[in-house]
Every structure is written in structure tokens, then in C-alpha cells.
Scaffold this active site. Structure first.
Site, PDB file in Angstrom:
ATOM      1  N   ARG A   1       0.844  -1.187   0.000  1.00 13.43           N
ATOM      2  CA  ARG A   1       0.000   0.000   0.000  1.00 13.43           C
ATOM      3  C   ARG A   1       0.888   1.249   0.000  1.00 13.43           C
ATOM      4  O   ARG A   1       2.066   1.186   0.369  1.00 13.43           O
ATOM      5  CB  ARG A   1      -0.911   0.014   1.224  1.00 13.43           C
ATOM      6  CG  ARG A   1      -1.789  -1.229   1.382  1.00 13.43           C
ATOM      7  CD  ARG A   1      -2.554  -1.172   2.700  1.00 13.43           C
ATOM      8  NE  ARG A   1      -3.408  -2.338   2.915  1.00 13.43           N
ATOM      9  CZ  ARG A   1      -3.041  -3.437   3.556  1.00 13.43           C
ATOM     10  NH1 ARG A   1      -1.806  -3.519   4.059  1.00 13.43           N
ATOM     11  NH2 ARG A   1      -3.884  -4.440   3.706  1.00 13.43           N
TER      12      ARG A   1
ATOM     13  N   LYS B   1      -1.517  -2.560   7.959  1.00 14.85           N
ATOM     14  CA  LYS B   1      -2.631  -2.178   8.820  1.00 14.85           C
ATOM     15  C   LYS B   1      -2.562  -2.938  10.142  1.00 14.85           C
ATOM     16  O   LYS B   1      -2.182  -4.101  10.182  1.00 14.85           O
ATOM     17  CB  LYS B   1      -3.956  -2.475   8.120  1.00 14.85           C
ATOM     18  CG  LYS B   1      -4.258  -1.537   6.950  1.00 14.85           C
ATOM     19  CD  LYS B   1      -5.640  -1.804   6.387  1.00 14.85           C
ATOM     20  CE  LYS B   1      -5.968  -0.805   5.283  1.00 14.85           C
ATOM     21  NZ  LYS B   1      -7.324  -1.036   4.726  1.00 14.85           N
TER      22      LYS B   1
ATOM     23  N   HIS C   1      -3.094   2.363  -5.971  1.00 15.84           N
ATOM     24  CA  HIS C   1      -3.711   1.079  -5.632  1.00 15.84           C
ATOM     25  C   HIS C   1      -3.875   0.197  -6.866  1.00 15.84           C
ATOM     26  O   HIS C   1      -4.019  -1.026  -6.732  1.00 15.84           O
ATOM     27  CB  HIS C   1      -5.053   1.311  -4.943  1.00 15.84           C
ATOM     28  CG  HIS C   1      -5.260   0.448  -3.740  1.00 15.84           C
ATOM     29  ND1 HIS C   1      -4.438   0.494  -2.631  1.00 15.84           N
ATOM     30  CD2 HIS C   1      -6.184  -0.518  -3.475  1.00 15.84           C
ATOM     31  CE1 HIS C   1      -4.856  -0.375  -1.732  1.00 15.84           C
ATOM     32  NE2 HIS C   1      -5.909  -1.009  -2.228  1.00 15.84           N
TER      33      HIS C   1
ATOM     34  N   ARG D   1      -1.143  -2.210  -6.908  1.00 15.60           N
ATOM     35  CA  ARG D   1      -1.377  -3.289  -5.931  1.00 15.60           C
ATOM     36  C   ARG D   1      -2.343  -4.320  -6.515  1.00 15.60           C
ATOM     37  O   ARG D   1      -2.123  -5.527  -6.393  1.00 15.60           O
ATOM     38  CB  ARG D   1      -1.922  -2.679  -4.634  1.00 15.60           C
ATOM     39  CG  ARG D   1      -2.274  -3.697  -3.546  1.00 15.60           C
ATOM     40  CD  ARG D   1      -2.611  -2.927  -2.260  1.00 15.60           C
ATOM     41  NE  ARG D   1      -3.292  -3.735  -1.258  1.00 15.60           N
ATOM     42  CZ  ARG D   1      -2.675  -4.501  -0.357  1.00 15.60           C
ATOM     43  NH1 ARG D   1      -1.352  -4.577  -0.375  1.00 15.60           N
ATOM     44  NH2 ARG D   1      -3.358  -5.179   0.539  1.00 15.60           N
TER      45      ARG D   1
ATOM     46  N   HIS E   1      -3.619  -9.064   3.960  1.00 18.89           N
ATOM     47  CA  HIS E   1      -5.055  -9.056   4.245  1.00 18.89           C
ATOM     48  C   HIS E   1      -5.349  -9.834   5.518  1.00 18.89           C
ATOM     49  O   HIS E   1      -4.873 -10.953   5.694  1.00 18.89           O
ATOM     50  CB  HIS E   1      -5.844  -9.700   3.089  1.00 18.89           C
ATOM     51  CG  HIS E   1      -5.922  -8.847   1.868  1.00 18.89           C
ATOM     52  ND1 HIS E   1      -6.181  -9.347   0.610  1.00 18.89           N
ATOM     53  CD2 HIS E   1      -5.777  -7.500   1.713  1.00 18.89           C
ATOM     54  CE1 HIS E   1      -6.198  -8.360  -0.260  1.00 18.89           C
ATOM     55  NE2 HIS E   1      -5.954  -7.236   0.373  1.00 18.89           N
TER      56      HIS E   1
ATOM     57  N   TYR F   1      -9.748 -11.354  -6.219  1.00 22.75           N
ATOM     58  CA  TYR F   1      -8.833 -11.506  -7.346  1.00 22.75           C
ATOM     59  C   TYR F   1      -9.071 -12.799  -8.107  1.00 22.75           C
ATOM     60  O   TYR F   1      -8.606 -12.944  -9.237  1.00 22.75           O
ATOM     61  CB  TYR F   1      -7.382 -11.409  -6.863  1.00 22.75           C
ATOM     62  CG  TYR F   1      -7.083 -10.053  -6.285  1.00 22.75           C
ATOM     63  CD1 TYR F   1      -6.984  -8.933  -7.111  1.00 22.75           C
ATOM     64  CD2 TYR F   1      -6.946  -9.861  -4.922  1.00 22.75           C
ATOM     65  CE1 TYR F   1      -6.745  -7.673  -6.590  1.00 22.75           C
ATOM     66  CE2 TYR F   1      -6.704  -8.604  -4.392  1.00 22.75           C
ATOM     67  CZ  TYR F   1      -6.612  -7.524  -5.231  1.00 22.75           C
ATOM     68  OH  TYR F   1      -6.387  -6.272  -4.700  1.00 22.75           O
TER      69      TYR F   1
END
Length: 316
Positions: free
Chosen positions: A166, A190, A262, A265, A288, A297
Site C-alpha cells: 500500500r 494495517k 492502488h 497493488r 489481508h 482476485y
């Protein structure tokens, strides 16, 4: 019998105005950062959402938080819809409100959270936009002598595509977290979760050129800065600057205006799936928390689905 006189304005019998719920905002944000381990950008997003809710709350008939009911909160959702916000934005506001009310219950300020009774708006599942491998190669080679720091810009683009990181992870990456000889980097995603990301030969070569020729010049202006990517003042590059770098070079190679950091990504993840990467491994590479986020995806990679169909269908 004479009529009963109304008490004066300063009477102790006068109804007290409900305490402003804004006093709980900062403790709530501290709770998200310190106890929930949320990233600063996430906490900032929650702040913005709750501040908007509190501004609307203060304009309504004054009631204490304990008397807030489903009808009251539904009125706020109607207010958001009248602003013609996207369903995804309304849904994010709702998540913020639910978390805020759960915090108030946790602190004993409320007995229960009525916000949990609200239903999220139904969302369409939008497939992320991706670039073809050929177009990605063009984008990575787009930085040129017309740019002030082309080696830095190329290193950023190649690293984003090589790792799927990111923007926040890229700009906050310290220089000592990059191991070029070993071909990997340690980034923090994150929830302050650290993970290892691999660097392909193209990214390694671009980083070596930047570290040898441009970063030493930039670092002279601010020798205490530890970030890998620096601006002309020698400070950590901002997310907006990275966004501008991607947009400028995407325009050079004829990409859509919708291309953003993004997109690289998404392209990384889609091309990994097309190459045969397992979804669990891709989940780890992307950082994730939930595999359902990664599963999108599998819908984007039409070429792989077509190959599977041709291989296994009796009439393929």
C-alpha cells in the site's frame, strides 16, 4: 386558584441540557490506536466520520446519548443519503458509528448499543481495475530526465508493483528495512502488523540506482530522516506525492485517469494469481486480515478461469 408560575430561567428546576457527546471522541480515538492497534490513517478516518456525526447530532433536538434510538440513527443515515454519498461511503460511516457506540458500552457510558441494529446498505461488488503486464512495464519505464528525481520515481513504481504494498507502507518504509542482497523488505501494514515482501531483480536494480545516486543528495538536507523515499527537503515522501508520481507517469503511457497507486497493488495481485499463486500465499503477501478480501482476485483473473474451464470441462 391562581395559575402556577413558570420557574425563572436560572431556577434549579430548569431542565439540564444533555452533556455534549464530543467529550468521548478523543478517548475513543486513543482506544482505537492504543488498544485496537489501528493505523493512524484508519484512526483519522474514524475521527472524520464521528466528527460529522456529532455535528449533525448537535443540530437535532437535544437528547442524551442514552435516549438515542434506532429512529434517531436512521435519520442520520437519511441525512447521508441526501448528500448523495456513495453506498460504500455510507457503509463506512455506519461502521464508524457502530464502533463508537460499542466503545461507549465498553466504558459503561451506555447500557447497550442501539447502533448495532442498523443495517448496512447493500453494496455492489466492484472489481478492481488492473493493468496488463505490458502496460505495467511501460509505466515502470515512464520516469525520464524531465523529472527532478527520475530514479526515485522509478524505484517507487517498481517497488509498488514488485511487492503489492500500500502507499502508506511504501512511504513509511525505513531505509534499513530494505535488504537488497537478500531481495526482501520488512514493511508494516494495517494494525501495525509486520510482514516480509520480496523484491524482484527489476525492483532491486531500481532501488540500487536510487540509493547510489539520488538519495544521498536528498539525505544531506535532513540527515536524521530514516525513510527510504525522500522529498526535495530530505523529509519522508507523502502519500499525495506518490499519488502524483503515479498519475503523472500513467498519463505519459496513455493509461486511464482512474489509474492510482492502488492500481499497481491490484495488478500485482491479479498477475500473481494468473501465474499460479495460491490464494493463502497471496493473502500473506498483501497483508489481508481476512481471506475474503483476497478472494476478489479470483474473479478478476479471467484468463486463469478460462484455462481451468478448458482443462476440466468435457466440452472444453
Amino acid at each position: 386558584m391562581p395559575p402556577r408560575k413558570r420557574p425563572p430561567a436560572n431556577s434549579k428546576f430548569q431542565a439540564r441540557k444533555p452533556a455534549d457527546p464530543g467529550v468521548h471522541l478523543e478517548p475513543f480515538l486513543n482506544y482505537l490506536e492504543a488498544e485496537c492497534g489501528m493505523a493512524l490513517n484508519t484512526v483519522s478516518a474514524y475521527r472524520s466520520d464521528i466528527v460529522q456525526f456529532l455535528d449533525w447530532y448537535r443540530k437535532q433536538k437535544p437528547i442524551p446519548l442514552s435516549e438515542v434510538d434506532l429512529k434517531f440513527l436512521s435519520g442520520y443515515l437519511q441525512h447521508l443519503n441526501k448528500r448523495k454519498l456513495a453506498a460504500t461511503t455510507v457503509s463506512r460511516h455506519l461502521v464508524s458509528i457502530k464502533l463508537f457506540f460499542r466503545y461507549l458500552v465498553l466504558e459503561g457510558i451506555l447500557a447497550e448499543s442501539v447502533a448495532d441494529l442498523l443495517n448496512s446498505p447493500k453494496l455492489w461488488k466492484y472489481l478492481p481495475k488492473v493493468l496488463s503486464p505490458e502496460k505495467v512495464n511501460e509505466l515502470l519505464m515512464a520516469p525520464c530526465k524531465e523529472d527532478r528525481y527520475p530514479l526515485r520515481d522509478r524505484a517507487i513504481l517498481t517497488m509498488m508493483y514488485a511487492t503489492g504494498c500500500r502507499v502508506t507502507e511504501i512511504v513509511s518504509l525505513p531505509v534499513n528495512a530494505v535488504k537488497l542482497q537478500e531481495g526482501y523488505a520488512r514493511c508494516v501494514g494495517k494494525g501495525n502488523k509486520e510482514r516480509m515482501v520480496s523484491l524482484n531483480p527489476v525492483a532491486v536494480a531500481a532501488l540500487e540506482a536510487y540509493l547510489q545516486h539520488e538519495r544521498p543528495v536528498l539525505a544531506k538536507r535532513n540527515q536524521s530522516e530514516q525513510a527510504l523515499f525522500l522529498n526535495r527537503s530530505g523529509k519522508q515522501l507523502s502519500r499525495i506525492m506518490v499519488w502524483n508520481i503515479v498519475k503523472k507517469n500513467a498519463a505519459r503511457v496513455g493509461c486511464s485517469k482512474e489509474v492510482s497507486p492502488h492500481t499497481l497493488r491490484h495488478s500485482f495481485a491479479t498477475h500473481m494469481m494468473a501465474g499460479g499463486a495460491e490464494i493463502r500465499a497471496l493473502q500473506e503477501l498483501l497483508g489481508h486480515a481476512n481471506i475474503r478480501t483476497t478472494q476478489i482476485y479470483t474473479h478478476v483473473d479471467h484468463s486463469r478461469l478460462k484455462a481451468v474451464h478448458q482443462m476440466y470441462h468435457p466440452r472444453g
